[in-house]
Design an enzyme around this catalytic site. Structure first.
Site, PDB file in Angstrom:
ATOM      1  N   GLN A 173      -2.170  -6.356   7.737  1.00  0.00           N
ATOM      2  CA  GLN A 173      -2.952  -5.788   8.046  1.00  0.00           C
ATOM      3  C   GLN A 173      -4.159  -6.401   7.187  1.00  0.00           C
ATOM      4  OE1 GLN A 173      -0.523  -3.769   7.546  1.00  0.00           O
ATOM      5  NE2 GLN A 173      -0.438  -1.894   8.443  1.00  0.00           N
ATOM      6  N   PHE A 188      -8.972   2.089   7.104  1.00  0.00           N
ATOM      7  CA  PHE A 188      -8.039   2.274   5.767  1.00  0.00           C
ATOM      8  C   PHE A 188      -8.950   2.437   4.584  1.00  0.00           C
ATOM      9  CE2 PHE A 188      -5.454   1.142   2.358  1.00  0.00           C
ATOM     10  CZ  PHE A 188      -4.266   1.520   2.707  1.00  0.00           C
ATOM     11  N   SER A 220       0.845  -1.315  -0.173  1.00  0.00           N
ATOM     12  CA  SER A 220       0.069  -0.141   0.106  1.00  0.00           C
ATOM     13  C   SER A 220       0.722   1.245  -0.012  1.00  0.00           C
ATOM     14  CB  SER A 220      -0.746   0.067   1.330  1.00  0.00           C
ATOM     15  OG  SER A 220      -0.081  -0.047   2.404  1.00  0.00           O
ATOM     16  N   GLY A 257       6.733  -7.642  19.757  1.00  0.00           N
ATOM     17  CA  GLY A 257       6.599  -6.286  20.556  1.00  0.00           C
ATOM     18  C   GLY A 257       7.626  -5.855  21.272  1.00  0.00           C
ATOM     19  N   SER A 317     -17.338   7.104  20.087  1.00  0.00           N
ATOM     20  CA  SER A 317     -16.575   8.291  19.549  1.00  0.00           C
ATOM     21  C   SER A 317     -15.408   8.913  20.395  1.00  0.00           C
ATOM     22  CB  SER A 317     -17.711   9.323  19.099  1.00  0.00           C
ATOM     23  OG  SER A 317     -16.778  10.476  18.734  1.00  0.00           O
ATOM     24  N   ASP A 324       7.331  -1.898  10.082  1.00  0.00           N
ATOM     25  CA  ASP A 324       7.820  -1.559   8.808  1.00  0.00           C
ATOM     26  C   ASP A 324       9.369  -1.062   8.788  1.00  0.00           C
ATOM     27  OD1 ASP A 324       5.197  -1.921   7.672  1.00  0.00           O
ATOM     28  OD2 ASP A 324       4.811   0.291   7.868  1.00  0.00           O
ATOM     29  N   LYS A 351       9.260  -7.622  23.334  1.00  0.00           N
ATOM     30  CA  LYS A 351      10.224  -8.855  23.666  1.00  0.00           C
ATOM     31  C   LYS A 351      11.001  -9.142  22.272  1.00  0.00           C
ATOM     32  CE  LYS A 351       6.540 -11.462  24.492  1.00  0.00           C
ATOM     33  NZ  LYS A 351       5.848 -12.466  24.718  1.00  0.00           N
ATOM     34  N   GLY A 352      11.011  -8.204  21.274  1.00  0.00           N
ATOM     35  CA  GLY A 352      11.901  -8.345  20.232  1.00  0.00           C
ATOM     36  C   GLY A 352      11.239  -9.199  19.124  1.00  0.00           C
TER      37      GLY A 352
END
Length: 325
Positions: free
Chosen positions: A172, A116, A8, A225, A36, A257, A227-228
């Protein structure tokens, strides 16, 4: 290595909510949520998984080929990427649609809720890889990231047909893809990138357990995350790589990314898998310290110093010549 990064192309609209999403959720009413969130900030940034990854590779000195679809409003974004060493000549420009939009709200616990808008991304299914390979003198690796689902399947099929090595990074789009399409995208990949949740979702939707997946991909890379990262290859002991310490946590958007950008750069530099993952983790740390996915600045000597601090002198010696020359 000649690496194409398909995925994307989007702009990110990043908002922050000064509270916890969890405090607003009523367990008995989750089937009929209507919420909201009044947000305090809005940052409009360049984004999309393919430019994010390509940008990171570019600032590390590579010249990746960006593959994706954008709108006529892409001109300024193109100029930015080209200034940062990204080859944009193979980006398809839609005549009717705007560049895709990613809209994300982050709470004080760094949880995120996002939407998205597809826009021009839907036309990525019309892109053929062979003309791109012919233009650049061949492709050593094609990373197939989250994109129009039909484009992801088409690019994977073309890689198999033409013998291009590919990395699967569905991220995603796993929520949108069914088991059949996921099997097509993953099977035969030289590398499979996921986080822990995505790894479990792939196993659930494909019906392939962890052992079966390792027979179908060359290398499985799972980000963990804080923890690597865990790297797995069939018949080999897993490799675990810890995160590089951050000075602050500004925004997690684009961290995955950046890891991919560093990892792919490490492969291009012919580093061992562990060292490539360390490079990815260090670049990811720069992203989490800034708001936006391409707003960080890589200062080679500072980067090297932090890399040595996180992973040792031997690790630093392995990247020094590539990084600072």
């Amino acid at each position: 290595m000649r690496i194409a990064v398909a995925g994307s192309i989007a702009t990110d609209h990043l908002m922050t909510f000064p509270g916890r999403f969890a405090d607003q959720l009523v367990a008995e009413q989750l089937h009929t949520v209507s919420l909201s969130f009044l947000v305090d900030t809005l940052d409009i940034r360049r984004g999309g998984v393919a430019p994010n990854i390509a940008f990171g590779m570019g600032v590390l000195g590579l010249r990746p080929v960006l593959v994706g679809a954008a709108g006529a409003d892409f001109a300024e974004y193109r100029s930015w990427l080209e200034r940062n060493n990204v080859d944009c000549r193979s980006v398809h420009i839609s005549e009717t649609r705007h560049t895709a939009r990613f809209m994300c709200t982050t709470d004080e616990d760094h949880n995120q809720i996002a939407s998205f808008y597809t826009g021009a991304m839907a036309e990525a299914r019309n892109i053929e890889l062979k003309p791109i390979a012919d233009r650049v003198g061949g492709l050593d690796l094609v990373l197939i990231g989250a994109d129009d689902p039909q484009a992801m399947v088409r690019h994977t099929q073309e890689c198999r047909t033409r013998g291009y090595a590919f990395a699967a990074d569905p991220s995603q789009q796993l929520a949108r893809l069914d088991g059949h399409d996921i099997r097509q995208i993953v099977d035969g990949a030289a590398y499979l990138f996921t986080n822990e949740y995505e790894a479990a979702l792939i196993e659930s939707k494909t019906g392939w357990d962890a052992e079966e997946l390792l027979t179908r991909v060359g290398t499985r890379i799972t980000t963990l995350g804080s923890k690597g990262v865990r790297i797995e290859r069939k018949g080999e002991a897993p490799i675990l790589v810890g995160c590089a310490p951050e000075t602050t946590k500004a925004d997690p958007t684009g961290v995955g990314d950046a890891f991919r950008a560093g990892f792919l750069t490490g492969l291009s530099w012919e580093l061992e898998l562990e060292r490539a993952a360390q490079l990815g983790c260090m670049l990811a740390t720069l992203v989490i310290e800034t708001v936006g996915t391409q707003e960080y600045e890589l200062r080679p000597h500072d980067f090297l110093q932090r890399f040595v601090g996180a992973y040792g002198d031997e690790a630093g010696a392995d990247i020094r010549a590539r990084l600072v020359n």
